[in-house]
Design a protein around this motif. Structure first.
Motif, PDB file in Angstrom:
ATOM      1  N   PRO A  81       0.821  -1.219   0.000  1.00 37.70           N
ATOM      2  CA  PRO A  81       0.000   0.000   0.000  1.00 37.70           C
ATOM      3  C   PRO A  81       0.853   1.266   0.000  1.00 37.70           C
ATOM      4  CG  PRO A  81      -0.069  -1.050   2.161  1.00 37.70           C
ATOM      5  CD  PRO A  81       0.718  -1.966   1.258  1.00 37.70           C
ATOM      6  N   LYS A  82       2.124   1.132   0.362  1.00 34.42           N
ATOM      7  CA  LYS A  82       2.966   2.317   0.467  1.00 34.42           C
ATOM      8  C   LYS A  82       3.700   2.615  -0.849  1.00 34.42           C
ATOM      9  CE  LYS A  82       6.081   4.401   3.831  1.00 34.42           C
ATOM     10  NZ  LYS A  82       7.144   4.077   4.793  1.00 34.42           N
ATOM     11  N   CYS A  83       4.442   1.613  -1.382  1.00 31.62           N
ATOM     12  CA  CYS A  83       5.243   1.896  -2.583  1.00 31.62           C
ATOM     13  C   CYS A  83       4.610   1.326  -3.860  1.00 31.62           C
ATOM     14  CB  CYS A  83       6.660   1.359  -2.424  1.00 31.62           C
ATOM     15  SG  CYS A  83       6.784  -0.425  -2.482  1.00 31.62           S
ATOM     16  N   GLY A  84       3.565   0.516  -3.717  1.00 37.07           N
ATOM     17  CA  GLY A  84       2.874   0.002  -4.899  1.00 37.07           C
ATOM     18  C   GLY A  84       3.503  -1.230  -5.514  1.00 37.07           C
ATOM     19  N   LYS A  85       4.599  -1.723  -4.924  1.00 39.99           N
ATOM     20  CA  LYS A  85       5.264  -2.895  -5.485  1.00 39.99           C
ATOM     21  C   LYS A  85       4.327  -4.113  -5.446  1.00 39.99           C
ATOM     22  CE  LYS A  85       9.401  -5.570  -5.474  1.00 39.99           C
ATOM     23  NZ  LYS A  85      10.437  -6.273  -5.133  1.00 39.99           N
ATOM     24  N   SER A  86       4.372  -4.900  -6.532  1.00 42.31           N
ATOM     25  CA  SER A  86       3.471  -6.031  -6.666  1.00 42.31           C
ATOM     26  C   SER A  86       4.216  -7.352  -6.415  1.00 42.31           C
ATOM     27  CB  SER A  86       2.882  -5.975  -8.074  1.00 42.31           C
ATOM     28  OG  SER A  86       1.977  -6.999  -8.250  1.00 42.31           O
ATOM     29  N   TYR A  87       3.578  -8.269  -5.704  1.00 47.48           N
ATOM     30  CA  TYR A  87       4.182  -9.573  -5.390  1.00 47.48           C
ATOM     31  C   TYR A  87       3.221 -10.690  -5.787  1.00 47.48           C
ATOM     32  CZ  TYR A  87       7.236  -6.836  -2.308  1.00 47.48           C
ATOM     33  OH  TYR A  87       8.123  -5.940  -1.823  1.00 47.48           O
TER      34      TYR A  87
ATOM     35  N   LYS B 217       8.663  -2.691   4.573  1.00 49.28           N
ATOM     36  CA  LYS B 217       8.373  -3.459   5.790  1.00 49.28           C
ATOM     37  C   LYS B 217       6.950  -3.248   6.305  1.00 49.28           C
ATOM     38  CE  LYS B 217      12.564  -4.944   5.594  1.00 49.28           C
ATOM     39  NZ  LYS B 217      12.728  -6.196   4.852  1.00 49.28           N
ATOM     40  N   VAL B 218       6.030  -2.871   5.421  1.00 46.31           N
ATOM     41  CA  VAL B 218       4.626  -2.771   5.832  1.00 46.31           C
ATOM     42  C   VAL B 218       3.848  -3.981   5.306  1.00 46.31           C
ATOM     43  CG1 VAL B 218       4.640  -0.240   5.904  1.00 46.31           C
ATOM     44  CG2 VAL B 218       3.905  -1.415   3.819  1.00 46.31           C
ATOM     45  N   GLU B 219       2.706  -4.218   5.875  1.00 48.87           N
ATOM     46  CA  GLU B 219       1.878  -5.367   5.502  1.00 48.87           C
ATOM     47  C   GLU B 219       1.304  -5.210   4.087  1.00 48.87           C
ATOM     48  OE1 GLU B 219      -0.650  -8.804   7.223  1.00 48.87           O
ATOM     49  OE2 GLU B 219       0.373  -7.335   8.498  1.00 48.87           O
ATOM     50  N   LEU B 220       1.385  -6.283   3.287  1.00 47.06           N
ATOM     51  CA  LEU B 220       0.861  -6.234   1.918  1.00 47.06           C
ATOM     52  C   LEU B 220      -0.657  -6.402   1.916  1.00 47.06           C
ATOM     53  CD1 LEU B 220       3.531  -8.544   0.231  1.00 47.06           C
ATOM     54  CD2 LEU B 220       3.464  -6.041   0.224  1.00 47.06           C
ATOM     55  N   THR B 221      -1.290  -5.846   0.879  1.00 46.65           N
ATOM     56  CA  THR B 221      -2.743  -5.971   0.765  1.00 46.65           C
ATOM     57  C   THR B 221      -3.111  -6.613  -0.577  1.00 46.65           C
ATOM     58  OG1 THR B 221      -2.823  -3.762  -0.194  1.00 46.65           O
ATOM     59  CG2 THR B 221      -3.212  -3.920   2.171  1.00 46.65           C
ATOM     60  N   THR B 222      -4.368  -7.015  -0.705  1.00 46.41           N
ATOM     61  CA  THR B 222      -4.844  -7.502  -2.003  1.00 46.41           C
ATOM     62  C   THR B 222      -5.609  -6.377  -2.689  1.00 46.41           C
ATOM     63  OG1 THR B 222      -6.819  -8.334  -0.919  1.00 46.41           O
ATOM     64  CG2 THR B 222      -5.076  -9.920  -1.340  1.00 46.41           C
ATOM     65  N   ARG B 223      -5.605  -6.396  -4.027  1.00 44.60           N
ATOM     66  CA  ARG B 223      -6.364  -5.381  -4.762  1.00 44.60           C
ATOM     67  C   ARG B 223      -7.823  -5.800  -4.864  1.00 44.60           C
ATOM     68  NH1 ARG B 223      -2.952  -3.966 -10.031  1.00 44.60           N
ATOM     69  NH2 ARG B 223      -4.494  -5.425 -10.799  1.00 44.60           N
ATOM     70  N   LYS B 224      -8.688  -4.795  -4.848  1.00 45.99           N
ATOM     71  CA  LYS B 224     -10.121  -5.079  -4.841  1.00 45.99           C
ATOM     72  C   LYS B 224     -10.541  -5.894  -6.069  1.00 45.99           C
ATOM     73  CE  LYS B 224     -12.716  -1.429  -3.292  1.00 45.99           C
ATOM     74  NZ  LYS B 224     -13.423  -0.270  -3.754  1.00 45.99           N
ATOM     75  N   ASP B 225      -9.980  -5.560  -7.225  1.00 47.58           N
ATOM     76  CA  ASP B 225     -10.414  -6.265  -8.444  1.00 47.58           C
ATOM     77  C   ASP B 225      -9.732  -7.622  -8.639  1.00 47.58           C
ATOM     78  OD1 ASP B 225      -8.120  -4.839  -8.747  1.00 47.58           O
ATOM     79  OD2 ASP B 225      -8.510  -4.193 -10.798  1.00 47.58           O
ATOM     80  N   ASP B 226      -8.817  -7.976  -7.731  1.00 49.39           N
ATOM     81  CA  ASP B 226      -8.183  -9.290  -7.815  1.00 49.39           C
ATOM     82  C   ASP B 226      -9.017 -10.325  -7.085  1.00 49.39           C
ATOM     83  OD1 ASP B 226      -6.047  -8.691  -9.341  1.00 49.39           O
ATOM     84  OD2 ASP B 226      -4.619  -8.510  -7.699  1.00 49.39           O
ATOM     85  N   ASN B 227     -10.264 -10.489  -7.458  1.00 53.12           N
ATOM     86  CA  ASN B 227     -10.969 -11.567  -6.771  1.00 53.12           C
ATOM     87  C   ASN B 227     -11.331 -12.669  -7.750  1.00 53.12           C
ATOM     88  OD1 ASN B 227     -13.995 -11.477  -7.416  1.00 53.12           O
ATOM     89  ND2 ASN B 227     -13.441  -9.334  -7.067  1.00 53.12           N
ATOM     90  N   LEU B 228     -11.396 -13.854  -7.194  1.00 52.11           N
ATOM     91  CA  LEU B 228     -11.553 -15.047  -8.007  1.00 52.11           C
ATOM     92  C   LEU B 228     -12.850 -15.009  -8.810  1.00 52.11           C
ATOM     93  CD1 LEU B 228     -10.349 -17.772  -8.735  1.00 52.11           C
ATOM     94  CD2 LEU B 228     -11.529 -18.763  -6.772  1.00 52.11           C
ATOM     95  N   GLU B 229     -13.921 -14.537  -8.178  1.00 48.11           N
ATOM     96  CA  GLU B 229     -15.214 -14.552  -8.833  1.00 48.11           C
ATOM     97  C   GLU B 229     -15.210 -13.681 -10.099  1.00 48.11           C
ATOM     98  OE1 GLU B 229     -18.362 -13.292  -6.297  1.00 48.11           O
ATOM     99  OE2 GLU B 229     -19.838 -13.589  -7.889  1.00 48.11           O
ATOM    100  N   SER B 230     -14.674 -12.476  -9.963  1.00 49.90           N
ATOM    101  CA  SER B 230     -14.649 -11.585 -11.128  1.00 49.90           C
ATOM    102  C   SER B 230     -13.746 -12.155 -12.221  1.00 49.90           C
ATOM    103  CB  SER B 230     -14.242 -10.171 -10.690  1.00 49.90           C
ATOM    104  OG  SER B 230     -13.141  -9.723 -11.417  1.00 49.90           O
ATOM    105  N   PHE B 231     -12.624 -12.789 -11.810  1.00 47.41           N
ATOM    106  CA  PHE B 231     -11.768 -13.426 -12.809  1.00 47.41           C
ATOM    107  C   PHE B 231     -12.516 -14.541 -13.539  1.00 47.41           C
ATOM    108  CE2 PHE B 231      -9.372 -17.247 -13.788  1.00 47.41           C
ATOM    109  CZ  PHE B 231      -8.619 -16.780 -14.853  1.00 47.41           C
ATOM    110  N   LEU B 232     -13.200 -15.392 -12.767  1.00 48.34           N
ATOM    111  CA  LEU B 232     -13.885 -16.533 -13.384  1.00 48.34           C
ATOM    112  C   LEU B 232     -14.968 -16.071 -14.361  1.00 48.34           C
ATOM    113  CD1 LEU B 232     -14.114 -19.021 -10.366  1.00 48.34           C
ATOM    114  CD2 LEU B 232     -12.629 -19.205 -12.373  1.00 48.34           C
TER     115      LEU B 232
END
Ligand SMILES: [Zn+2]
Length: 214
Positions: A127-133, A152-167
């Protein structure tokens, strides 16, 4: 250099290949999605169609692509977002013939459904630097679980990265675009580009070989 048409399921990595062709070979990118979004600003009818979530009709799409192709002089181009259906593939062929544009390379980016699902559900963003993992990937997972290597901050998931929308998107792709892919296969002009590996060096080599043919 041969112009290319990308037929790619969601998250199959099309962007990497497009960027590569644009940066290294001066390809011009024609993305129907981008053009439609731009046109919405001045076209009320189009804006209401797109707002409703309905598909824009083939005729409108074809007009847009034809306008863009006429602007191109000699540079190779990438068609992105079309054809989505068999009907569009056939119409596109007619149009290219009329414009006397020959030697187009349709490319299907082949990634298994399992791998695509890992790309969706494994993605984490800082959420801080935008780096993707990606937590399922040896080369793209963070050094510490769920923590950004840099911040060193906690990573988050993106809202549009959900399985249902992908499927849902994958289902749309399977039900319509696969018929366009079959069409090119029958004409024996299709390049199937395996993009299952994390390391894309090999896939890029294959792509480079193919655009130089003829
Ligand atoms: Zn970070």
């Amino acid at each position: 250099m041969r112009s290319v048409i990308f037929l790619a399921p969601p998250l199959s990595g099309k962007g990497t290949f497009s960027d590569y062709l644009v940066e290294n070979y001066g390809y011009k990118q024609i993305s129907t999605g981008d053009i439609l979004r731009k046109r919405m600003a001045s076209d009320e009818k189009l804006a209401s169609i797109m707002a409703s979530g309905a598909l824009v009709d083939d005729e409108t799409i074809m007009d847009i692509v034809s306008d863009e192709l006429k602007k191109i002089s000699n540079e190779p181009f990438i068609l992105d977002g079309i054809p989505r259906t068999l009907n569009q593939a056939e119409k596109l062929d007619e149009m290219l013939n009329k414009l006397n544009i020959k030697d187009i390379l349709p490319i299907y980016i082949d990634v298994t459904k399992d791998n695509l699902i890992k790309r969706v559900t494994g993605r984490r963003v800082c959420p801080k630097c935008g780096k993707s993992y990606n937590i399922y990937s040896e080369s793209f997972k963070p050094q510490e679980d769920s923590i950004c290597d840099n911040c060193k901050v906690e990573l988050t998931t993106r809202k549009d990265d959900n399985l249902e929308s992908f499927l849902n998107r994958y289902e749309v792709f399977n039900s319509s675009t696969l018929k366009a892919i079959e069409y090119y296969k029958e004409k024996e002009s299709l390049l199937v580009l395996d993009n299952n590996n994390e390391d894309q060096t090999e896939a890029i080599k294959v792509l480079e070989g193919a655009i130089h043919e003829h």
